[in-house]
Design an enzyme around this catalytic site. Structure first.
Site, PDB file in Angstrom:
ATOM      1  N   ASP A  85       1.014  -0.966  -0.060  1.00  0.00           N
ATOM      2  CA  ASP A  85       0.216   0.088  -0.138  1.00  0.00           C
ATOM      3  C   ASP A  85       1.016   1.362   0.162  1.00  0.00           C
ATOM      4  OD1 ASP A  85      -3.143   0.585   1.734  1.00  0.00           O
ATOM      5  OD2 ASP A  85      -1.926   2.390   0.882  1.00  0.00           O
ATOM      6  N   LYS A 138       0.887  13.317 -17.917  1.00  0.00           N
ATOM      7  CA  LYS A 138      -0.011  14.034 -18.109  1.00  0.00           C
ATOM      8  C   LYS A 138      -1.204  13.031 -17.633  1.00  0.00           C
ATOM      9  CE  LYS A 138      -3.108  13.851 -22.255  1.00  0.00           C
ATOM     10  NZ  LYS A 138      -3.496  13.129 -22.695  1.00  0.00           N
ATOM     11  N   HIS A 168       4.044  12.443 -24.302  1.00  0.00           N
ATOM     12  CA  HIS A 168       4.500  11.567 -25.307  1.00  0.00           C
ATOM     13  C   HIS A 168       4.899  12.232 -26.442  1.00  0.00           C
ATOM     14  CE1 HIS A 168       0.642  10.570 -26.295  1.00  0.00           C
ATOM     15  NE2 HIS A 168       1.812  10.308 -27.525  1.00  0.00           N
ATOM     16  N   LYS A 172       8.146  12.079 -29.963  1.00  0.00           N
ATOM     17  CA  LYS A 172       8.000  11.626 -31.466  1.00  0.00           C
ATOM     18  C   LYS A 172       8.888  12.334 -32.562  1.00  0.00           C
ATOM     19  CE  LYS A 172       2.741  11.828 -31.359  1.00  0.00           C
ATOM     20  NZ  LYS A 172       2.393   9.888 -31.809  1.00  0.00           N
ATOM     21  N   GLU A 206      -8.454  11.723 -35.399  1.00  0.00           N
ATOM     22  CA  GLU A 206      -8.142  10.045 -34.682  1.00  0.00           C
ATOM     23  C   GLU A 206      -9.577   9.948 -35.159  1.00  0.00           C
ATOM     24  OE1 GLU A 206      -5.246  10.182 -30.853  1.00  0.00           O
ATOM     25  OE2 GLU A 206      -8.081  10.359 -30.751  1.00  0.00           O
ATOM     26  N   ASP A 225      -7.714  16.619 -22.125  1.00  0.00           N
ATOM     27  CA  ASP A 225      -6.974  15.097 -23.017  1.00  0.00           C
ATOM     28  C   ASP A 225      -6.170  15.790 -24.225  1.00  0.00           C
ATOM     29  OD1 ASP A 225      -6.347  12.708 -23.272  1.00  0.00           O
ATOM     30  OD2 ASP A 225      -7.926  12.907 -24.762  1.00  0.00           O
ATOM     31  N   HIS A 230      -0.297  18.716 -25.595  1.00  0.00           N
ATOM     32  CA  HIS A 230       0.260  18.212 -26.774  1.00  0.00           C
ATOM     33  C   HIS A 230      -0.084  19.126 -27.423  1.00  0.00           C
ATOM     34  CE1 HIS A 230       0.475  13.921 -24.714  1.00  0.00           C
ATOM     35  NE2 HIS A 230      -0.741  13.486 -25.653  1.00  0.00           N
ATOM     36  N   LYS A 316     -12.157  13.288 -32.302  1.00  0.00           N
ATOM     37  CA  LYS A 316     -12.402  11.512 -32.309  1.00  0.00           C
ATOM     38  C   LYS A 316     -13.327  11.325 -33.588  1.00  0.00           C
ATOM     39  CE  LYS A 316     -10.102  10.900 -28.279  1.00  0.00           C
ATOM     40  NZ  LYS A 316      -8.692  10.272 -28.503  1.00  0.00           N
TER      41      LYS A 316
END
Ligand code: BG6
Length: 463
Positions: A85, A138, A168, A172, A206, A225, A230, A316
């Site tokens: 824990d 993030k 991330h 790239k 996407e 998000d 990003h 999306k």
């Protein structure tokens, strides 16, 4: 500056999703390349044994499609596991034992931010934080106030220079290409400003929905998000001034200046969309007002960029999965060969994903007597595979202590200041058909007679 390598890699949340999807494949890839020869210690509260963790790691690496038993055995020989824990001091006492005298561990908090405080305090109280680094992932908060609170929690134990915040996108290959292209060439700088650039567009499309992550997505939406992090990071790299010096701090300083020059968004600059069917996803409220799409117009108040709109769009369930930047230049001052409105002005196109493409759009004369032209693209770079995944790159950099590709507290907070007005006071979402380019209302974002540039499937690389 000499960097001091971490001498142990600890990751909290070892049995979780992030570890399975990203961390094990990245560690495996690093081992495959011959490094890092340091103990790797997973921690979680799952009632697992080391054998369970090894089985999970094997499944993860096999899923990532690159499994060689010998290399995997090397990874396993470095792997340890601590179960316990995070609120229990004995967990950290056992971590200390597992560290076996390591002096400079790096701790990756691959856990929900709500657990950061107890882990960070446990690390400090057990002596595991001394001379250590910490990696966080993030979301860095969900607004400015929570981001600041998160930073206070981390700073209570770790100095800013020891905190590695992973976005991330910065790992790239294509994003580093963008930076290189901008600052390794002479010809761009004289035109990279309001005198020559008409507008800049960044689309992250996407073709899939929320993929069973409805409950998570309800808490974030597209702006939190991917825009706050990003996409604003990409804009910062596109628009910042050249750094003065080679040190990572020089780059951070220019990025911060740029973030601070971004004008906070106003509701009229933004259209939020939601794909039809989102409300039927598991974990999504039947009357959800969370956006799965956002189109926005950003202004950067500097001498270089005053009055040049930066258009950002993400969604999306759009027609394609691709992230692309187009920098549109102004038309020449006079139309010497007669005006032809259908002819595009010059542009630069930077495809960031899935391929890496850098191309320039130009006009050339068509064969024949008439002075009529046609558009062509000069492709400077076209590559489909990256040598390293973003996680392999970023975890390797963090272990070596190189902060260049990580975000600092001031930039994260400045980015929250940009998006916060539309998060606090959002316009209602407008619905759109899955597989379309989003709501028609988004056309109004691109004012002055312009239109959105829709990324298309990339043609194969020229031989
Ligand atoms: C993540 C978002 O940060 O980035 C996801 O949470 C998104 O919603 C993903 O799909 C996109 O990253 P990539 O590297 O797959 O383009």
């Amino acid at each position: 500056m000499t960097l001091r390598e971490s001498d142990a890699f600890v990751f909290f949340g070892a049995t979780g999703d992030l570890a399975h999807k990203k961390i094990f494949p990245a560690l495996y890839a690093m081992v495959h390349r011959g490094g890092p020869e340091i103990p790797i210690i997973g921690i979680a509260r799952a009632g697992w044994t080391l054998q369970d963790l090894v089985a999970r790691a094997r499944d993860s690496v096999q899923h990532s499609g690159d499994y060689e038993p010998e290399c995997f055995a090397k990874l396993v020989s470095r792997l340890r596991y601590v179960d316990g824990d995070y609120a229990d001091p004995s967990t950290f006492a056992r971590l200390r034992e597992a560290l076996n005298g390591a002096q400079r561990p790096i701790h990756y908090l691959a856990i929900p931010p709500s657990l950061f405080a107890s882990v960070v305090q446990g690390l400090a109280a057990s002596g595991c934080a001394a001379d250590a680094r910490v990696i966080v992932e993030k979301p860095f908060g969900r607004d400015l106030a929570t981001a600041e609170a998160l930073d206070r929690t981390l700073h209570a134990v770790f100095p800013e220079s020891s905190i590695f915040r992973i976005d991330h996108y910065l790992g790239k290959e294509a994003v580093q290409n963008l930076l290189y292209f901008r600052f390794a060439n002479t010809f761009l700088e004289p035109i990279w400003n309001r005198q020559y650039v008409k507008d800049v567009q960044l689309t992250m499309a996407e073709s899939f929905g929320v993929q069973g992550r409805g409950a998570f997505y309800e808490e974030v939406g597209a702006i939190r998000d991917v825009v706050q992090n990003h996409l604003l990071q990409v804009i910062a790299l596109l628009a910042m001034d050249p750094p003065v010096g080679h040190e990572p701090e020089a780059m951070q300083a220019e990025k911060l200046r740029l973030f601070r020059a971004m004008r906070p968004l106003e509701p009229r600059d933004v259209v939020r969309g939601q794909f039809r069917g989102y409300r039927d996803e598991p974990g999504v409220a039947p009357d959800s007002q969370v956006e799965t799409y956002a189109a926005l117009r950003l202004h950067i108040d500097t001498w270089r960029w005053a009055d040049v709109p930066f258009y950002i769009r993400t969604g999306k369930n759009l027609p394609i999965t691709a992230t692309e930047v187009v920098v549109n230049l102004k038309t020449p001052p006079l139309a010497i060969f007669g005006g032809d409105d259908s002819m595009p002005a010059n542009h630069f196109r930077l495809r960031l994903s899935p391929e890496v493409v850098i191309a320039t759009g130009a006009l050339v004369k068509r064969n024949g007597e008439e002075m009529h032209g046609e558009p062509v693209e000069l492709v400077a770079r076209h590559q489909t595979v990256s040598e390293k995944s973003p996680y392999e790159r970023l975890l390797g950099d963090a272990i070596r202590g190189d902060t260049s590709l990580f975000t600092q507290d001031d930039c994260v907070e400045a980015a929250w200041r940009v998006v916060e007005p539309v998060l606090r006071d959002p316009m209602p979402v407008v619905d759109y058909e899955p597989g379309s380019w989003g709501p028609n209302a988004a056309r109004a974002v691109v004012d002055c007679g312009g239109s959105w540039h829709d990324p298309r499937p990339e043609r194969p690389a020229p031989p």
